[in-house]
Motif scaffolding. Structure first.
Motif, PDB file in Angstrom:
ATOM      1  N   ALA A 154       0.762  -1.284   0.036  1.00  0.00           N
ATOM      2  CA  ALA A 154      -0.167  -0.152   0.028  1.00  0.00           C
ATOM      3  C   ALA A 154       0.788   1.174  -0.108  1.00  0.00           C
ATOM      4  CB  ALA A 154      -1.135   0.068   1.216  1.00  0.00           C
ATOM      5  N   LEU A 155       1.664   1.325   0.771  1.00  0.00           N
ATOM      6  CA  LEU A 155       2.421   2.705   1.134  1.00  0.00           C
ATOM      7  C   LEU A 155       3.398   3.123  -0.011  1.00  0.00           C
ATOM      8  CD1 LEU A 155       2.963   2.834   4.798  1.00  0.00           C
ATOM      9  CD2 LEU A 155       0.806   3.651   3.881  1.00  0.00           C
ATOM     10  N   PRO A 156       4.071   2.233  -0.559  1.00  0.00           N
ATOM     11  CA  PRO A 156       5.089   2.601  -1.375  1.00  0.00           C
ATOM     12  C   PRO A 156       4.399   3.277  -2.720  1.00  0.00           C
ATOM     13  CG  PRO A 156       6.032   0.925  -0.166  1.00  0.00           C
ATOM     14  CD  PRO A 156       4.778   1.083   0.238  1.00  0.00           C
ATOM     15  N   PRO A 157       3.690   2.310  -3.471  1.00  0.00           N
ATOM     16  CA  PRO A 157       3.005   2.924  -4.393  1.00  0.00           C
ATOM     17  C   PRO A 157       2.117   4.145  -4.280  1.00  0.00           C
ATOM     18  CG  PRO A 157       2.627   0.421  -4.158  1.00  0.00           C
ATOM     19  CD  PRO A 157       3.114   1.015  -2.988  1.00  0.00           C
ATOM     20  N   LEU A 158       1.515   4.260  -2.950  1.00  0.00           N
ATOM     21  CA  LEU A 158       0.861   5.165  -2.682  1.00  0.00           C
ATOM     22  C   LEU A 158       1.495   6.726  -2.959  1.00  0.00           C
ATOM     23  CD1 LEU A 158      -2.015   6.661  -1.632  1.00  0.00           C
ATOM     24  CD2 LEU A 158      -1.093   6.016   0.593  1.00  0.00           C
ATOM     25  N   ARG A 159       2.616   6.708  -2.740  1.00  0.00           N
ATOM     26  CA  ARG A 159       3.439   7.936  -3.110  1.00  0.00           C
ATOM     27  C   ARG A 159       3.359   8.454  -4.292  1.00  0.00           C
ATOM     28  NH1 ARG A 159       9.346   6.633  -2.523  1.00  0.00           N
ATOM     29  NH2 ARG A 159       8.745   4.669  -3.713  1.00  0.00           N
ATOM     30  N   PHE A 160       3.158   7.842  -5.304  1.00  0.00           N
ATOM     31  CA  PHE A 160       3.057   8.055  -6.557  1.00  0.00           C
ATOM     32  C   PHE A 160       1.580   8.769  -6.985  1.00  0.00           C
ATOM     33  CE2 PHE A 160       6.436   4.922  -6.869  1.00  0.00           C
ATOM     34  CZ  PHE A 160       7.212   5.526  -7.587  1.00  0.00           C
ATOM     35  N   ALA A 161       0.670   8.325  -6.450  1.00  0.00           N
ATOM     36  CA  ALA A 161      -0.753   8.698  -6.538  1.00  0.00           C
ATOM     37  C   ALA A 161      -0.828  10.129  -5.681  1.00  0.00           C
ATOM     38  CB  ALA A 161      -1.745   7.870  -5.865  1.00  0.00           C
ATOM     39  N   LEU A 162       0.089  10.045  -4.436  1.00  0.00           N
ATOM     40  CA  LEU A 162      -0.253  11.298  -3.771  1.00  0.00           C
ATOM     41  C   LEU A 162       0.644  12.420  -4.438  1.00  0.00           C
ATOM     42  CD1 LEU A 162       0.152  10.169  -0.168  1.00  0.00           C
ATOM     43  CD2 LEU A 162      -1.894  10.619  -1.568  1.00  0.00           C
ATOM     44  N   HIS A 163       1.709  12.171  -5.169  1.00  0.00           N
ATOM     45  CA  HIS A 163       2.491  13.208  -6.116  1.00  0.00           C
ATOM     46  C   HIS A 163       1.616  13.912  -7.192  1.00  0.00           C
ATOM     47  CE1 HIS A 163       6.529  13.493  -4.801  1.00  0.00           C
ATOM     48  NE2 HIS A 163       6.812  12.441  -4.537  1.00  0.00           N
ATOM     49  N   GLY A 164       0.699  12.809  -7.804  1.00  0.00           N
ATOM     50  CA  GLY A 164      -0.323  13.275  -8.837  1.00  0.00           C
ATOM     51  C   GLY A 164      -1.339  14.191  -8.099  1.00  0.00           C
ATOM     52  N   PHE A 165      -1.785  13.996  -7.086  1.00  0.00           N
ATOM     53  CA  PHE A 165      -2.817  15.066  -6.194  1.00  0.00           C
ATOM     54  C   PHE A 165      -2.033  16.261  -6.035  1.00  0.00           C
ATOM     55  CE2 PHE A 165      -5.212  11.355  -4.101  1.00  0.00           C
ATOM     56  CZ  PHE A 165      -5.893  11.001  -5.354  1.00  0.00           C
ATOM     57  N   GLN A 166      -0.906  16.294  -5.661  1.00  0.00           N
ATOM     58  CA  GLN A 166       0.005  17.582  -5.370  1.00  0.00           C
ATOM     59  C   GLN A 166       0.072  18.261  -6.642  1.00  0.00           C
ATOM     60  OE1 GLN A 166       3.501  18.175  -6.237  1.00  0.00           O
ATOM     61  NE2 GLN A 166       3.008  20.145  -5.651  1.00  0.00           N
ATOM     62  N   MET A 167       0.471  17.785  -7.612  1.00  0.00           N
ATOM     63  CA  MET A 167       0.494  18.413  -9.007  1.00  0.00           C
ATOM     64  C   MET A 167      -0.790  18.978  -9.497  1.00  0.00           C
ATOM     65  SD  MET A 167       3.106  15.340 -10.836  1.00  0.00           S
ATOM     66  CE  MET A 167       3.189  16.284 -12.405  1.00  0.00           C
ATOM     67  N   VAL A 168      -1.807  18.389  -9.149  1.00  0.00           N
ATOM     68  CA  VAL A 168      -3.185  18.669  -9.875  1.00  0.00           C
ATOM     69  C   VAL A 168      -3.804  20.045  -8.876  1.00  0.00           C
ATOM     70  CG1 VAL A 168      -5.574  18.465 -10.106  1.00  0.00           C
ATOM     71  CG2 VAL A 168      -3.797  16.459 -10.849  1.00  0.00           C
TER      72      VAL A 168
ATOM     73  N   ALA B 237       7.338  -0.150 -10.192  1.00  0.00           N
ATOM     74  CA  ALA B 237       6.572  -0.981 -10.901  1.00  0.00           C
ATOM     75  C   ALA B 237       5.263  -1.726 -10.635  1.00  0.00           C
ATOM     76  CB  ALA B 237       7.651  -2.281 -10.755  1.00  0.00           C
ATOM     77  N   ARG B 238       5.009  -1.527  -9.254  1.00  0.00           N
ATOM     78  CA  ARG B 238       3.766  -1.971  -8.716  1.00  0.00           C
ATOM     79  C   ARG B 238       2.615  -0.704  -9.143  1.00  0.00           C
ATOM     80  NH1 ARG B 238       2.593  -5.113  -3.596  1.00  0.00           N
ATOM     81  NH2 ARG B 238       4.563  -5.794  -3.017  1.00  0.00           N
ATOM     82  N   PHE B 239       2.898   0.567  -8.939  1.00  0.00           N
ATOM     83  CA  PHE B 239       2.083   1.416  -9.389  1.00  0.00           C
ATOM     84  C   PHE B 239       1.718   1.417 -11.107  1.00  0.00           C
ATOM     85  CE2 PHE B 239       1.041   6.033 -10.606  1.00  0.00           C
ATOM     86  CZ  PHE B 239      -0.022   6.049  -9.694  1.00  0.00           C
ATOM     87  N   GLU B 240       2.819   1.002 -11.807  1.00  0.00           N
ATOM     88  CA  GLU B 240       2.727   1.332 -13.284  1.00  0.00           C
ATOM     89  C   GLU B 240       2.188   0.032 -13.932  1.00  0.00           C
ATOM     90  OE1 GLU B 240       6.657   2.392 -14.698  1.00  0.00           O
ATOM     91  OE2 GLU B 240       6.524   4.493 -14.275  1.00  0.00           O
ATOM     92  N   THR B 241       2.324  -1.370 -13.046  1.00  0.00           N
ATOM     93  CA  THR B 241       2.058  -2.500 -13.807  1.00  0.00           C
ATOM     94  C   THR B 241       0.962  -3.367 -12.963  1.00  0.00           C
ATOM     95  OG1 THR B 241       3.901  -3.706 -13.004  1.00  0.00           O
ATOM     96  CG2 THR B 241       4.182  -2.296 -14.969  1.00  0.00           C
ATOM     97  N   ALA B 242       1.144  -3.294 -11.633  1.00  0.00           N
ATOM     98  CA  ALA B 242       0.312  -4.148 -10.906  1.00  0.00           C
ATOM     99  C   ALA B 242      -1.343  -4.029 -11.478  1.00  0.00           C
ATOM    100  CB  ALA B 242       0.431  -3.775  -9.562  1.00  0.00           C
ATOM    101  N   PRO B 243      -1.967  -4.890 -11.618  1.00  0.00           N
ATOM    102  CA  PRO B 243      -3.260  -4.629 -12.026  1.00  0.00           C
ATOM    103  C   PRO B 243      -4.306  -3.809 -11.029  1.00  0.00           C
ATOM    104  CG  PRO B 243      -2.884  -7.074 -12.669  1.00  0.00           C
ATOM    105  CD  PRO B 243      -1.639  -6.266 -11.948  1.00  0.00           C
ATOM    106  N   ALA B 244      -4.045  -3.960  -9.872  1.00  0.00           N
ATOM    107  CA  ALA B 244      -4.851  -3.510  -8.553  1.00  0.00           C
ATOM    108  C   ALA B 244      -4.846  -1.915  -8.852  1.00  0.00           C
ATOM    109  CB  ALA B 244      -4.652  -4.031  -7.395  1.00  0.00           C
ATOM    110  N   TRP B 245      -3.443  -1.533  -9.077  1.00  0.00           N
ATOM    111  CA  TRP B 245      -3.236  -0.081  -9.375  1.00  0.00           C
ATOM    112  C   TRP B 245      -3.552   0.709 -10.462  1.00  0.00           C
ATOM    113  CZ3 TRP B 245      -2.069   2.806  -5.087  1.00  0.00           C
ATOM    114  CH2 TRP B 245      -1.510   2.302  -3.992  1.00  0.00           C
ATOM    115  N   GLN B 246      -3.860  -0.120 -11.699  1.00  0.00           N
ATOM    116  CA  GLN B 246      -3.956   0.727 -12.934  1.00  0.00           C
ATOM    117  C   GLN B 246      -5.226   1.442 -12.969  1.00  0.00           C
ATOM    118  OE1 GLN B 246      -0.911   0.566 -14.577  1.00  0.00           O
ATOM    119  NE2 GLN B 246      -0.782  -0.515 -12.448  1.00  0.00           N
ATOM    120  N   PRO B 247      -6.406   1.167 -12.678  1.00  0.00           N
ATOM    121  CA  PRO B 247      -7.394   1.948 -12.721  1.00  0.00           C
ATOM    122  C   PRO B 247      -7.458   3.402 -11.976  1.00  0.00           C
ATOM    123  CG  PRO B 247      -8.413  -0.160 -12.189  1.00  0.00           C
ATOM    124  CD  PRO B 247      -6.814  -0.323 -11.798  1.00  0.00           C
ATOM    125  N   LEU B 248      -6.833   3.396 -10.765  1.00  0.00           N
ATOM    126  CA  LEU B 248      -6.470   4.426 -10.128  1.00  0.00           C
ATOM    127  C   LEU B 248      -5.349   5.316 -10.851  1.00  0.00           C
ATOM    128  CD1 LEU B 248      -6.705   6.553  -7.656  1.00  0.00           C
ATOM    129  CD2 LEU B 248      -5.238   5.141  -6.517  1.00  0.00           C
TER     130      LEU B 248
END
Length: 330
Positions: free
Chosen positions: A112-126, A177-188
């Protein structure tokens, strides 16, 4: 003889001493009414995506952050929150907490935590984009401080990762790799990358703060700590409780701005409802895929996370603004 102008004369109509918030946030954007002093390519961008936004004719100066947050106030508030988190994480080091953490708990954190950083970076940018493009200085300040909140979350996750690497040196190595390729993260990930190319400042704001963030925040700040406690990790809940306070303030200023917009041009409500109807199903699908994957990573049953409850609590925010899609959350 004309009376001399008083200090902060643009606030003299209130017939009282202006507050620190009013002084620091009022009439900051001269370019909204006067345009840019120099012809630059950015002028066309602002004409299309700020003045040409589907949110029109609202009295943006009526917006006020309910917390009346200035930079000075923000740093004072966050100093207290950061002191709490510093103490919490220091006690973890002193007690040997991570060495005793059950394997299932570490597996959950790693998923959960390491891939979440990428999502939060996206939120910060928007959030930064919304602040840059907003037609009112108070909106700009709120959005940019929201971006700072996201950086705070990223920093605390990174610190927690560094602690866990003392026990497992490979912890988080596969996060990209999880954030970019893991199926569970791709819709987000798809939702976040779509936010990056949402140029109308108002749609970007509604998509992020009304549709996407409330659901993601609910999953990771509330539901995830519940999973962690089920696997013997009580620290995550304490840390997320502090971070969630930022999320609650973000919803407060979001609601205040939405109400100003909906009280303006009649077409603003129609545009907002269209955006909510377009973005809500996408983030709903993302959570329906991601939440069970987190439970499985912790060795818990597929349906451990009550996805309907996560979506319902997030949908309550839309309902409070009279923006919930027909039928609401499942």
């Amino acid at each position: 003889m004309r009376a001399p102008l008083k200090t902060y004369s643009h606030l003299a109509g209130k017939r009282r001493r202006p507050t620190e918030y009013e002084i620091a946030t009022t009439h900051l954007h001269h370019h909204v009414e006067r345009g840019f002093e120099v012809a630059v390519p950015a002028a066309e961008w602002y004409a299309r995506h700020q003045r040409g936004s589907r949110w029109r004719a609202a009295a943006w100066e009526q917006f006020s952050d309910p917390r009346e947050t200035t930079y000075t106030k923000y740093t004072r508030l966050q100093h207290a929150q950061e002191s709490f988190c510093d103490g919490l994480l220091a006690s973890t080091d002193a007690s040997g907490y991570d060495a005793a953490l059950p394997r299932e708990a570490r597996a959950l954190l790693a998923s959960a935590l390491p891939p979440l950083r990428f999502a939060l970076h996206g939120f910060q940018m928007v959030a930064a984009y919304v602040g840059q493009m907003a037609p009112e200085g108070r909106v700009t300040i709120a959005a940019l401080l929201q971006g700072a909140d996201e950086v705070r979350r990223i920093h605390r996750i990174a610190y927690r990762m560094a602690q866990l690497r003392r026990v497992d040196p490979t912890f988080g190595d596969d996060s990209r790799a999880r954030f970019e390729t893991a199926p569970a993260w791709q819709p987000l990930r798809e939702v976040i990358e779509s936010l990056f190319v949402t140029w109308d400042w108002a749609e970007a704001f509604v998509a992020l703060n009304v549709c996407v963030k409330p659901v993601v925040d609910e999953l990771f700040m509330v539901a995830l700590p519940t999973l962690a406690r089920a696997r013997g990790d009580f620290l995550l809940g304490q840390l997320c409780a502090s971070l969630e306070e930022d999320c609650l303030w973000q919803r407060q200023w979001t609601a205040a701005l939405v109400r100003v917009a909906l009280a303006g041009d009649a077409d603003n409500r129609a545009a907002t409802l269209e955006w909510v109807a377009a973005w809500t199903p996408r983030v709903t699908r993302a959570i329906e895929v991601l939440a069970p994957a987190l439970a499985l990573a912790a060795g818990l049953p597929f349906g451990t996370v009550d996805v309907a409850a996560v979506l319902r609590r997030a949908s309550d925010f839309q309902r409070a603004l009279e923006l919930a899609p027909p039928g609401g959350a499942p």
